[in-house]
Design an enzyme around this catalytic site. Structure first.
Site, mmCIF file in Angstrom:
data_model
loop_
_atom_site.group_PDB
_atom_site.id
_atom_site.type_symbol
_atom_site.label_atom_id
_atom_site.label_comp_id
_atom_site.label_asym_id
_atom_site.label_seq_id
_atom_site.Cartn_x
_atom_site.Cartn_y
_atom_site.Cartn_z
ATOM 1 N N CYS A 113 0.814 -1.216 0.000
ATOM 2 C CA CYS A 113 0.000 0.000 0.000
ATOM 3 C C CYS A 113 0.852 1.274 0.000
ATOM 4 O O CYS A 113 0.367 2.356 -0.327
ATOM 5 C CB CYS A 113 -0.953 0.008 1.185
ATOM 6 N N HIS A 253 -3.382 7.099 1.969
ATOM 7 C CA HIS A 253 -3.826 5.791 1.478
ATOM 8 C C HIS A 253 -5.228 5.498 2.004
ATOM 9 O O HIS A 253 -5.509 5.675 3.191
ATOM 10 C CB HIS A 253 -2.833 4.717 1.945
ATOM 11 N N ASN A 283 -10.039 -0.512 -0.462
ATOM 12 C CA ASN A 283 -8.586 -0.349 -0.385
ATOM 13 C C ASN A 283 -7.976 -0.888 -1.680
ATOM 14 O O ASN A 283 -7.970 -2.098 -1.908
ATOM 15 C CB ASN A 283 -8.091 -1.122 0.838
HETATM 16 N N1 COA Z 1 -18.566 -8.946 8.765
HETATM 17 C C1 COA Z 1 -19.067 -9.186 9.975
HETATM 18 N N2 COA Z 1 -18.308 -9.507 11.038
HETATM 19 C C2 COA Z 1 -16.975 -9.556 10.838
HETATM 20 C C3 COA Z 1 -16.390 -9.317 9.601
HETATM 21 C C4 COA Z 1 -17.245 -9.013 8.538
HETATM 22 N N3 COA Z 1 -16.788 -8.742 7.280
HETATM 23 N N4 COA Z 1 -15.066 -9.447 9.715
HETATM 24 C C5 COA Z 1 -14.821 -9.753 10.992
HETATM 25 N N5 COA Z 1 -15.986 -9.835 11.669
HETATM 26 C C6 COA Z 1 -16.174 -10.153 13.076
HETATM 27 C C7 COA Z 1 -15.041 -10.940 13.680
HETATM 28 O O1 COA Z 1 -15.199 -12.314 13.404
HETATM 29 C C8 COA Z 1 -15.184 -10.632 15.138
HETATM 30 O O2 COA Z 1 -16.179 -11.438 15.665
HETATM 31 P P1 COA Z 1 -16.033 -12.063 17.139
HETATM 32 O O3 COA Z 1 -15.938 -10.862 18.054
HETATM 33 O O4 COA Z 1 -17.270 -12.854 17.270
HETATM 34 O O5 COA Z 1 -14.772 -12.871 17.094
HETATM 35 C C9 COA Z 1 -15.669 -9.211 15.141
HETATM 36 O O6 COA Z 1 -16.216 -8.951 13.826
HETATM 37 C C10 COA Z 1 -14.598 -8.196 15.445
HETATM 38 O O7 COA Z 1 -13.476 -8.537 14.650
HETATM 39 P P2 COA Z 1 -12.175 -7.682 14.693
HETATM 40 O O8 COA Z 1 -11.213 -8.254 13.707
HETATM 41 O O9 COA Z 1 -11.730 -7.522 16.096
HETATM 42 O O10 COA Z 1 -12.765 -6.306 14.151
HETATM 43 P P3 COA Z 1 -12.060 -4.929 14.034
HETATM 44 O O11 COA Z 1 -12.853 -3.904 14.741
HETATM 45 O O12 COA Z 1 -10.589 -5.009 14.318
HETATM 46 O O13 COA Z 1 -12.242 -4.625 12.494
HETATM 47 C C11 COA Z 1 -10.958 -4.603 10.490
HETATM 48 C C12 COA Z 1 -11.651 -5.456 11.530
HETATM 49 C C13 COA Z 1 -10.288 -5.535 9.490
HETATM 50 C C14 COA Z 1 -12.012 -3.773 9.778
HETATM 51 C C15 COA Z 1 -9.933 -3.668 11.178
HETATM 52 O O14 COA Z 1 -9.089 -4.414 12.007
HETATM 53 C C16 COA Z 1 -9.115 -2.909 10.207
HETATM 54 O O15 COA Z 1 -9.603 -2.093 9.474
HETATM 55 N N6 COA Z 1 -7.780 -3.121 10.208
HETATM 56 C C17 COA Z 1 -6.892 -2.498 9.274
HETATM 57 C C18 COA Z 1 -6.899 -3.328 8.070
HETATM 58 C C19 COA Z 1 -6.345 -2.628 6.876
HETATM 59 O O16 COA Z 1 -6.728 -1.535 6.571
HETATM 60 N N7 COA Z 1 -5.463 -3.339 6.195
HETATM 61 C C20 COA Z 1 -4.866 -2.893 5.018
HETATM 62 C C21 COA Z 1 -3.852 -1.841 5.351
HETATM 63 S S1 COA Z 1 -2.973 -1.417 3.958
#
Ligand code: COA
Length: 326
Positions: A113, A253, A283
């Site tokens: 990214c 980004h 993204n």
């Molecule tokens: N739909 C519904 N539920 C989802 C889901 C989806 N698409 N993806 C994950 N969940 C669930 C998980 O299973 C978890 O459930 P649980 O509590 O029963 O285990 C819950 O939602 C929370 O998951 P978590 O991973 O802790 O959520 P989060 O608040 O961290 O959000 C992201 C997840 C991926 C959105 C977040 O971590 C994020 O944006 N990270 C940065 C990622 C990124 O931008 N990467 C590229 C960078 S270049």
């Protein structure tokens, strides 16, 4: 003062739109969850039969056209991508051939990214050193081809697209004022594709285990993104004797709206100063900043002398920032 300047921009995004409602039919998710956690509403998905170099070439042609250059006169083609046409050779050589600038330098750069800022940084150094006068930097990703469509925690985040800039020398004071690029390989495991390289060549087992798709620790990436992008922005401002109040627009980004909100909070700026298009594209990795830049340029939202601050973080972990006097 000799600087490199962005003389033209271009973008190419696939016509096919995949909405959050479409994703609800593929994995156990909801539009409400995706919008609340990421801000993303839809993304573009490349049609079968087309590939990375196709979108890259289209974006590059438009950038050259905007700069008033015949693409055949390009001296260097830099393609920032983690989704190359093939593992070898570089996607840049296919783009070069399609553009007709055969004989130019052409190579790929892998910084995920942060790839566009890395590419701009390399182009800037070439141009200021006097090595090349016509460089095209392209950020392009077809993430839909490397994402695990059974993994709801990653497949909802990404989209396909390409953005390009034509960069050349300028002595008017406008151009790239600074670039800062960084990496910390101790964070490589947070966002990677384990299979398909020399460490784990493709076998029937690795395919069955889905080792050839993106694996991500979202929370870790989130925390590093906010902290490191903010630090890189502070560094960029300090290097140019600027404060955040001098900046007209932050073009960061486009990964996740919550990352950008946290970044804005750390930089102490309102969200109006942070460009947003992730709701439409998701993204797009290395393509997100040049796509945003092209939208801004073509919509007449950039004015000569505007001070832009770019920043990005992605797999590596690799990150960076740049200040542009437009
Ligand atoms: N739909 C519904 N539920 C989802 C889901 C989806 N698409 N993806 C994950 N969940 C669930 C998980 O299973 C978890 O459930 P649980 O509590 O029963 O285990 C819950 O939602 C929370 O998951 P978590 O991973 O802790 O959520 P989060 O608040 O961290 O959000 C992201 C997840 C991926 C959105 C977040 O971590 C994020 O944006 N990270 C940065 C990622 C990124 O931008 N990467 C590229 C960078 S270049």
């Amino acid at each position: 003062m000799l600087r490199s300047r962005i003389l033209g921009t271009g973008r190419s995004v696939p016509a096919t739109v995949m909405t959050n409602a479409d994703l609800e039919k593929i994995v156990d998710t909801s539009d409400a969850w995706i919008v609340e956690r990421t801000g993303i509403r839809e993304r573009r998905i490349l049609e079968e039969g087309r590939t990375t170099s196709d979108l890259a070439t289209e974006a590059a042609r438009l950038a050259c056209q905007a700069a008033g250059w015949d693409p055949k006169t390009l001296e260097c083609v830099i393609v920032a991508t983690i989704t190359p046409d093939v593992p070898m050779p570089a996607t840049a050589v296919y783009v070069q051939d399609k553009l007709g600038c055969n004989g130019s330098a052409a190579f790929d750069l892998v910084a995920a990214c942060a790839g566009f800022i890395y590419g701009m940084s390399v182009a800037d150094a070439f141009i200021r050193a006097g090595q090349y006068r016509r460089v095209c930097v392209i950020g392009v990703e077809i993430v839909s081809r490397i994402v695990d469509w059974t993994d709801r925690s990653t497949c909802i985040l990404f989209g396909d697209g390409a953005g390009a800039v034509a960069m050349g020398p300028d002595e008017s004071g406008r151009g790239v004022a600074s670039t800062h690029i960084y990496a910390d390989g101790s964070g490589a495991e947070h966002l990677h594709i384990p299979g398909g390289g020399a460490r784990m060549p493709a076998t029937a087992d690795t395919l069955r285990e889905r080792q050839h798709y993106i694996k991500m620790n979202g929370r870790q990436v989130f925390a590093h993104a906010v902290r490191n992008m903010a630090a890189a922005c502070e560094e960029a401002l300090a290097a140019n004797g600027l404060t955040i109040n001098d900046i007209d627009l932050v073009v960061a980004h486009q990964a996740n709206i919550r990352i950008l909100e946290s970044l804005a909070e750390r930089l102490n700026i309102p969200m109006e100063k942070v460009y947003l298009n992730l709701q439409y594209y998701g993204n797009t990795s290395s393509a997100s900043i040049p796509i945003a830049l092209d939208e801004l340029a073509r919509d007449g939202k950039l004015h000569p002398g505007d001070k832009l601050l770019f920043c990005a973080l992605g797999a590596g972990l690799a990150w960076g920032s740049a200040v542009i006097y437009w």
